[in-house]
Every structure is written in structure tokens, then in C-alpha cells.
Design an enzyme around this catalytic site. Structure first.
Site, PDB file in Angstrom:
ATOM      1  N   TYR A 288       0.844  -1.198   0.000  1.00 58.20           N
ATOM      2  CA  TYR A 288       0.000   0.000   0.000  1.00 58.20           C
ATOM      3  C   TYR A 288       0.882   1.251   0.000  1.00 58.20           C
ATOM      4  O   TYR A 288       2.074   1.203   0.303  1.00 58.20           O
ATOM      5  CB  TYR A 288      -0.936   0.012   1.216  1.00 58.20           C
ATOM      6  CG  TYR A 288      -0.263   0.348   2.533  1.00 58.20           C
ATOM      7  CD1 TYR A 288      -0.175   1.667   2.995  1.00 58.20           C
ATOM      8  CD2 TYR A 288       0.298  -0.651   3.323  1.00 58.20           C
ATOM      9  CE1 TYR A 288       0.445   1.982   4.199  1.00 58.20           C
ATOM     10  CE2 TYR A 288       0.908  -0.354   4.532  1.00 58.20           C
ATOM     11  CZ  TYR A 288       0.984   0.956   4.966  1.00 58.20           C
ATOM     12  OH  TYR A 288       1.605   1.267   6.157  1.00 58.20           O
ATOM     13  N   CYS A 289       0.273   2.385  -0.347  1.00 60.55           N
ATOM     14  CA  CYS A 289       0.946   3.687  -0.255  1.00 60.55           C
ATOM     15  C   CYS A 289      -0.042   4.670   0.355  1.00 60.55           C
ATOM     16  O   CYS A 289      -0.802   4.307   1.248  1.00 60.55           O
ATOM     17  CB  CYS A 289       1.468   4.151  -1.619  1.00 60.55           C
ATOM     18  SG  CYS A 289       0.188   4.440  -2.848  1.00 60.55           S
ATOM     19  N   ARG A 290      -0.079   5.891  -0.145  1.00 59.23           N
ATOM     20  CA  ARG A 290      -1.028   6.860   0.395  1.00 59.23           C
ATOM     21  C   ARG A 290      -2.367   6.780  -0.323  1.00 59.23           C
ATOM     22  O   ARG A 290      -3.420   6.687   0.286  1.00 59.23           O
ATOM     23  CB  ARG A 290      -0.474   8.290   0.295  1.00 59.23           C
ATOM     24  CG  ARG A 290      -1.298   9.306   1.075  1.00 59.23           C
ATOM     25  CD  ARG A 290      -0.966  10.718   0.673  1.00 59.23           C
ATOM     26  NE  ARG A 290      -1.361  10.981  -0.700  1.00 59.23           N
ATOM     27  CZ  ARG A 290      -2.613  11.261  -1.071  1.00 59.23           C
ATOM     28  NH1 ARG A 290      -3.564  11.327  -0.173  1.00 59.23           N
ATOM     29  NH2 ARG A 290      -2.897  11.475  -2.332  1.00 59.23           N
TER      30      ARG A 290
END
Length: 326
Positions: A288-290
């Protein structure tokens, strides 16, 4: 004597009112009532009350078909942008949004409502940005929170990592998804009192049904990795014990708050070299990231490195669970 003074005073008041009226002072503008389709540059130039030269003006611009618009941040209005004799438009594609720095002439005022209209003299720099950055800059809300009005034809809809933008062009409203044209609606399709968001959401629901009917599996492979929702990721984490949650944001973002147990491996660090934190290429890895853009990029790179069990689930902005600080 007294009568003469009263007559003189009345004469002065009438004369002042006439001058006030002729000068246009006190007149309420009806706003920008033109579009790039029905207004010529000559009309704007002739009608303007003054013109101001602005060098290195920074503004947001978007392209819809062959027309270019400035986004006026104060009222979220799309103002058509035109060219001076030797001017050229920035090189952006249909549906793209860009931060532009340019030397422009600004035509102000006018009885017909031409206000702060930009005419480009020379483009200095262009930076194409994604919709996520654009929405943040203008704090554009979901359609349910900001109904589409005549002077506010913006629509943001976020479902996981999908961003939609609604743009006007003449009598048509065009829908773009992260810069890609998807569908359009015209005035003939709108019933009295009905707003464009309803049509959009109806269309979106149809697309979901079609996607569901044609999907072969919920987590279909994309570029060698699996794309799943946050909900699906959480369910898989409950059903498995041996897995890694990979946070591919920056150090600063990670320490501001991350999913419990996640290890940090910034997307920019993932290249062709082995990754010490991920020695087992068959390991179940959740990425995941932002917002979901970097996690897709990172997952694709992991697949190219030979990792066979990578699941990308979007951005931490959609994570419903608690975050921890380290």
C-alpha cells in the site's frame, strides 16, 4: 432663493446619477455567461475595460477536447483560456490537468461579464499532475457533498483509487477517470430538476455490474501482481498468518502513521537490486501507499523482480483500522 437651491440640488443629483449609470458603476455583473464555443477572442478584447500584463503567472489548466481552461480557485469556475497572436498552448492531452507558468495578458471587466480572462503570450513551464493532487489543491468534494451547479461543474468521485472529473464542453458534460475519457451526457438526457451526478452514479453502477459479470476472479492479475480492495486485503490478513505488509511511501509519511506491522520500503528504493527485507520471493506480500498510485508502481516492479504473491490494495487513506506511530 430656497426654491432655487432645491432645484440646483435636484439637478446635481440627477446629473450625478446619469454619470454613475453611464460609467457602469453600481452595475451587478451576471458573471461569465460565455463559453469557448460562442465567444470570440475579438469580443473579449473589445469588451474588456482594461488589460494587465502578468509575467510568470502560475495557474492550473486543464484540457477538454480542443479547449483549454483555467481553474479559478476562488469559485471553482472553469474559465476558457485564449492565445495572443504569437502564443501557444501547453502540451497537454485531453483530460489532463497541469500546473502552468506563463506570461499572459489578463483582460478584466466588460459589460457582458468577461472577467480575468487569460490570453497566453508565452508558456514558461508545464507540469502535468494527477487528479489526486488536483483535487487536494482545490479541496474538491465528492459529488454528494458538492452538487454540480451551473458555475461549479466539478465532480470528484473516489472509490478506492478511482478519481473521476466532470467537465463541461458546450452542451455536453464529459466524464474523465484519471485523465482518460469515459462517458459523456448532453442536455437532452437531463430531466427537469435532475443533476448530472445522478446520471454519473447510475452509469457507474452499470459499469460495476458489467465488471462483476465479466470478471473471472476478484483479484485478477495485473502486470504480474494482484489488485484487491482494502476489504479483501483485511479478510486475507485474517485468514493468513505468514504475510508481509509493505508500506512504499516515504520515511516521513511512514512515521506519521502506518498500518500496524507494516515494514517500510519506499517505492523509489525498489529497482533491479535484491531487497533485503523481502528475501522470499514466494512470500505473501500486501502493498500500500497513500492513495494507490505508488503502490501499483511498486507492485509492478516487485513482479518484475520475480515476486509471485504480491497483492496491491491501494492507499492508507482508505484503511479503516487504526494507525500506529514509530
Amino acid at each position: 432663493m430656497k426654491n432655487k437651491m432645491i432645484k440646483s440640488l435636484l439637478y446635481i443629483l440627477i446629473l450625478s446619477a446619469g454619470i454613475f449609470s453611464l460609467s457602469g458603476c453600481g452595475k451587478t455583473s451576471s458573471g461569465n455567461e460565455y463559453t469557448s464555443e460562442n465567444t470570440s477572442t475579438e469580443e473579449i478584447v473589445e469588451d474588456a475595460m482594461d488589460v494587465e500584463q502578468a509575467d510568470d503567472k502560475e495557474f492550473y489548466m486543464l484540457r477538454c477536447l480542443d479547449f483549454y481552461y483555467e481553474v479559478q480557485s476562488d469559485i471553482l469556475y472553469l474559465e476558457p483560456v485564449f492565445l495572443e497572436t504569437d502564443g501557444t498552448y501547453p502540451e497537454i492531452e485531453d483530460g489532463q490537468v497541469a500546473k502552468v507558468v506563463a506570461d499572459v495578458n489578463v483582460y478584466n471587466g466588460g459589460e457582458d461579464g468577461f472577467s480575468n480572462t487569460l490570453f497566453i503570450r508565452e508558456v514558461k513551464s508545464v507540469e502535468v499532475i494527477d487528479y489526486d493532487e488536483f483535487f487536494k489543491a482545490f479541496d474538491i468534494k465528492d459529488a454528494s457533498g458538492t452538487p454540480v451547479k451551473s458555475a461549479n461543474r466539478f465532480l470528484k468521485y473516489q472509490n478506492m483509487n478511482d478519481h473521476y472529473l466532470l467537465l463541461p464542453e458546450g452542451h455536453e458534460i464529459r466524464i474523465y477517470k484519471d485523465g482518460e475519457y469515459k462517458v459523456s451526457f448532453n442536455d437532452d438526457e437531463i430531466d427537469a430538476g435532475e443533476e448530472y451526478p445522478k446520471l454519473f452514479f447510475d452509469w457507474l453502477e452499470e459499469q460495476k455490474c458489467l465488471d462483476s459479470a465479466t470478471a473471472t476472479e476478484a483479484d485478477a492479475l495485473v502486470d504480474g501482481y494482484h489488485q484487491i480492495s482494502v476489504t479483501e486485503a483485511m479478510k486475507m490478513m485474517e485468514e493468513n498468518e505468514d504475510y508481509i505488509i509493505l508500506d512504499v511511501r516515504t520515511d516521513e509519511e511512514y512515521y506519521d502513521g502506518h498500518i500496524e506491522g507494516a515494514i517500510l520500503c519506499p517505492n523509489s528504493f525498489i529497482g533491479e537490486d535484491p531487497i533485503p527485507e523481502l528475501p522470499d520471493k514466494n512470500q505473501l506480500i500486501f502493498v500500500y501507499c497513500r492513495s494507490g498510485r505508488r503502490s501499483k508502481d511498486a507492485s509492478g516492479k516487485l513482479a518484475l523482480l520475480g515476486y509471485t504473491n504480491v497483492y496491491e490494495f491501494g492507499g492508507i487513506i482508505d484503511w479503516p483500522g487504526p494507525l500506529v506511530l514509530d
